[in-house]
Write a protein that holds these residues in place. Structure first.
Motif, PDB file in Angstrom:
ATOM      1  N   MET A 123      38.018  57.077  68.543  1.00 40.33           N
ATOM      2  CA  MET A 123      37.739  58.435  68.645  1.00 40.33           C
ATOM      3  C   MET A 123      38.968  59.112  67.931  1.00 40.33           C
ATOM      4  O   MET A 123      39.083  60.035  67.244  1.00 40.33           O
ATOM      5  CB  MET A 123      37.086  59.048  69.598  1.00 40.33           C
ATOM      6  CG  MET A 123      35.720  58.913  69.903  1.00 40.33           C
ATOM      7  SD  MET A 123      34.722  59.883  70.957  1.00 40.33           S
ATOM      8  CE  MET A 123      35.455  59.195  72.731  1.00 40.33           C
ATOM      9  N   PHE A 127      40.289  61.227  64.770  1.00 40.98           N
ATOM     10  CA  PHE A 127      40.823  62.684  64.945  1.00 40.98           C
ATOM     11  C   PHE A 127      42.196  62.585  63.980  1.00 40.98           C
ATOM     12  O   PHE A 127      42.114  63.471  63.216  1.00 40.98           O
ATOM     13  CB  PHE A 127      41.111  62.850  66.257  1.00 40.98           C
ATOM     14  CG  PHE A 127      41.827  64.237  66.579  1.00 40.98           C
ATOM     15  CD1 PHE A 127      41.197  65.537  66.284  1.00 40.98           C
ATOM     16  CD2 PHE A 127      43.262  64.163  66.873  1.00 40.98           C
ATOM     17  CE1 PHE A 127      41.917  66.442  66.424  1.00 40.98           C
ATOM     18  CE2 PHE A 127      44.143  65.262  67.076  1.00 40.98           C
ATOM     19  CZ  PHE A 127      43.271  66.554  66.970  1.00 40.98           C
ATOM     20  N   LEU A 458      36.214  62.052  63.198  1.00 41.86           N
ATOM     21  CA  LEU A 458      35.824  62.248  64.466  1.00 41.86           C
ATOM     22  C   LEU A 458      34.312  62.152  64.832  1.00 41.86           C
ATOM     23  O   LEU A 458      33.772  61.617  65.784  1.00 41.86           O
ATOM     24  CB  LEU A 458      36.603  63.485  65.189  1.00 41.86           C
ATOM     25  CG  LEU A 458      36.256  63.809  66.646  1.00 41.86           C
ATOM     26  CD1 LEU A 458      36.630  62.485  67.507  1.00 41.86           C
ATOM     27  CD2 LEU A 458      36.824  64.994  67.153  1.00 41.86           C
TER      28      LEU A 458
END
Length: 657
Positions: A123, A127, A458
């Protein structure tokens, strides 16, 4: 006489019954792990509440009849978030330190394993990739540090697994790896000291990737980093911090509310004990014998948090109004917790960044399903030595959206764990204008979706890593009694191949290895060479995932035994030495090293090891025998003997199991 088919039928039924009893026994053992951890105190509410005491027996919690008359009141009625409950919790963690996790008093496997660590790392990767988009709302300064701050790091097991996962991704991250700084935090001195001494964390401290800080989430305004001396405080960060909070919000002060007949009522609690007297009001053992009383008083949503700093009252009021509106016409009413301390901490941590933004990754015993709030009831305190409460991630969704950010929440409802990602941002950060009425009903979900669309990578990683086969699914699989079906009609169909597949799926999690260690030891000597090679290729990763915490789980020793059984004595010696370094400084361990030296034809070091083993335990008869053998070794044929490694009892020098 019975027909052969009838005999086979009876035998099959017999095997099924045996398998059922084995499964039941395994499940009972499993209950002794993390499944026993939550005792629902609501089961003991009502007229009979005073007749029971919950007490700890080893790693389990038992409910005993208890009726000695008077209740001892530790405190009169106070708001739930301001009550003595939370002082007892702090006392528990301060007193127990890392033993809270080592002794399995506090659950940790579900949020501290290679699988969830990889989920978080992926994750973060998504991002960071989003920040490189031309139309990105977040622009990172690559010449400045990117701080990843872990709240409540406990023993540091998640830290270790995450840093390993992050290091594996270093070549594909869209940010200079040398400028990533991971900061583990906790308030307990014993945890802090444990980190600094832990051999698995030392390389990360030495490289500069890892730092640490003592940080009381409820009282500290800044973080002073132990190694670098850098102070993280309001306005000090050029890049938004990434915050990791696993099993944190369920132990932070919450308020409790009910909605009855369209009115909001705030909960007050009087903390008491079932004993007549408690000489030490901060004795953590009181948690297991609490006798609490609740009272609810009507409040206006606009007044409850009107004194909050930095305009927070508006966002908290919007969240409260959502529940008043939702349950206004419901005849059953509603009851919900409100994670006020979590709101305050996250609001403060965003001020560290000049942009007032932050990415939050959190997994906890929580819910986003509002059906869980229907009805009038008191808060459920899950007891596990200390206690925890169900995190209202639904309220967090509303609060985050009201402030200007967005929330990604796990789609599954029936979960022991809920995994979430929040991006905190100031109002109008996404150039949208929202009104109070947009924070009622399902409108919040639409706001979250529109804003999350600005972070497609994300969003994709969350969809794949959490909503796909995620940390909760992994834990569910981990708790299965066996990850395979017993094939009664085929005795030559071993499960070893399935076990290897499970280990690969777990990213070679030592906890999975320990769960099936007996099956592995049984199968490894009879499996095919191809399967054995497949398993051995994963052993280095399995060993590198080992984080010493529980002295009864000595992975290097188990790996050494496997290599010894396979006559790989050089590798066996390496892992016996690692076992000695981490945990097992017994006579048996040193004796085993001597056996390895013997088979490696280094008789001098073998003698040194046997002598050292005897010094550690003068009753180690095997060491005496082998010293005598070596003294008379001229013309001796080593193949005549087949020695087996000794196995020391946990925390016992020289004692054999």
């Amino acid at each position: 006489f019975l027909r052969p088919s009838a005999v086979r039928g009876i035998m099959k039924l017999f095997y099924i019954l045996i398998f059922a009893s084995i499964t039941l026994a395994i499940n009972q053992q499993r209950v002794k792990g993390e499944q026993h951890l939550y005792v629902d105190t609501d089961d003991f509410d009502g007229d009979d509440a005073d007749d029971y005491e919950i007490r700890q027996n080893g790693d389990q919690f038992e409910v005993d009849d208890f009726d000695d008359g008077d209740r001892f009141e530790l405190e009169g009625f106070e708001k739930f978030s301001e009550s003595h409950l939370w002082d007892l919790m702090l006392a528990f963690y301060d007193q127990k330190g890392p033993n809270s996790w080592a002794e399995n008093i506090v659950p940790n496997v579900i949020t501290s394993n290679p699988f969830i660590a990889k989920t978080y790392a992926k994750m973060l990767e998504g991002f960071l990739r989003d920040t490189k988009r031309k139309d990105s709302k977040v622009k990172l300064n690559e010449s400045e540090p990117l701080y990843i701050i872990e709240f409540g790091a406990g023993p540091g097991k998640f830290t270790f697994h995450f840093l390993r996962a992050l290091t594996e991704l270093r070549k594909v991250l869209d940010f200079p790896f040398k400028n990533i700084k991971y900061v583990m935090t906790d308030f307990a001195d014993s945890n802090f000291e444990f980190w600094l001494k832990h051999p698995a964390l030392k390389p990360y401290f030495a490289s500069g990737l890892l730092d640490a800080a003592k940080f009381n989430l409820l009282r500290s305004d800044s973080l002073t980093l132990w190694k670098s001396g850098v102070v993280l405080e309001t306005g000090s960060l050029k890049n938004p911090p990434v915050v990791i909070a696993n099993y944190v919000f369920d132990t932070l002060n919450s308020d409790t509310f009910q909605v009855r007949d369209g009115a909001l009522l705030q909960g007050y609690i009087s903390v008491g004990s079932k004993r007549r007297h408690e000489p030490d009001p901060l004795n953590p053992e009181i948690i297991l014998r609490m006798d609490n009383r609740f009272d609810y008083r009507e409040e206006s949503p606009s007044e409850v948090y009107s004194q909050e700093n930095f305009g927070e009252g508006l966002h908290l009021e919007r969240a409260l109004n959502w529940y008043v509106d939702h349950f206004a016409e419901d005849p059953e009413g509603g009851s919900f917790l409100f994670p006020i301390a979590g709101f305050r901490i996250l609001s403060h941590i965003t001020t560290f960044s000049v942009s007032n933004t932050a990415l939050i990754l959190s997994a906890d015993r929580g819910t986003v399903n509002t059906d869980d709030f229907r009805g009038l009831f008191n808060p459920d305190l899950g007891l596990h030595g200390s206690f925890s409460v169900l995190v209202n991630y639904h309220a967090m969704d509303i609060w985050v959206a009201s402030k200007g950010g967005f929330a990604l929440t796990e789609a599954q409802d029936d979960n022991p764990l809920t995994t979430n990602a929040f991006f905190l941002a100031p109002q109008h950060y996404f150039d949208d204008k929202v009104l109070d009425e947009q924070f009622l009903g399902s409108s919040v979900q639409s706001i979250n979706q529109e804003r999350a669309a600005h972070f497609p990578h994300l969003l994709q990683q969350f969809s794949e890593q959490v909503d796909g086969f995620g940390p909760t699914d992994y834990h569910t699989m981990h708790l299965l009694p066996f990850p395979f079906q017993l094939d009664i009609d085929n005795d030559h169909n071993p499960p070893f191949k399935t076990l290897i597949a499970i280990l690969k799926l777990s990213n070679w999690d030592p906890e999975v290895f320990f769960r099936f260690i007996d099956v592995i030891n049984e199968q490894i000597s009879t499996c095919s060479k191809k399967l054995l090679n497949d398993f051995l290729r994963g052993i280095p990763k399995l060993a590198s995932n080992y984080f010493y915490l529980d002295p009864n789980r000595d992975l290097p020793f188990e790996v050494a035994n496997i290599y010894f059984e396979l006559k790989e004595f050089k590798l066996a010696l390496t892992y016996f030495k690692k076992s000695f370094e981490y945990n097992d400084k017994s006579s048996s361990n040193v004796f085993n090293q001597g056996l390895c030296y013997y088979y490696l034809e280094d008789l001098e070091l073998a003698m040194d090891s046997f002598e050292a083993a005897l010094r550690l335990d003068s009753n180690n008869e095997d060491a005496v025998v082998w010293m005598d053998i070596l003294r008379r070794s001229e013309g001796f044929t080593r193949r005549k003997l087949k020695p087996k490694p000794q196995r020391a009892a946990p925390n016992t020098v020289g004692e054999e199991l």
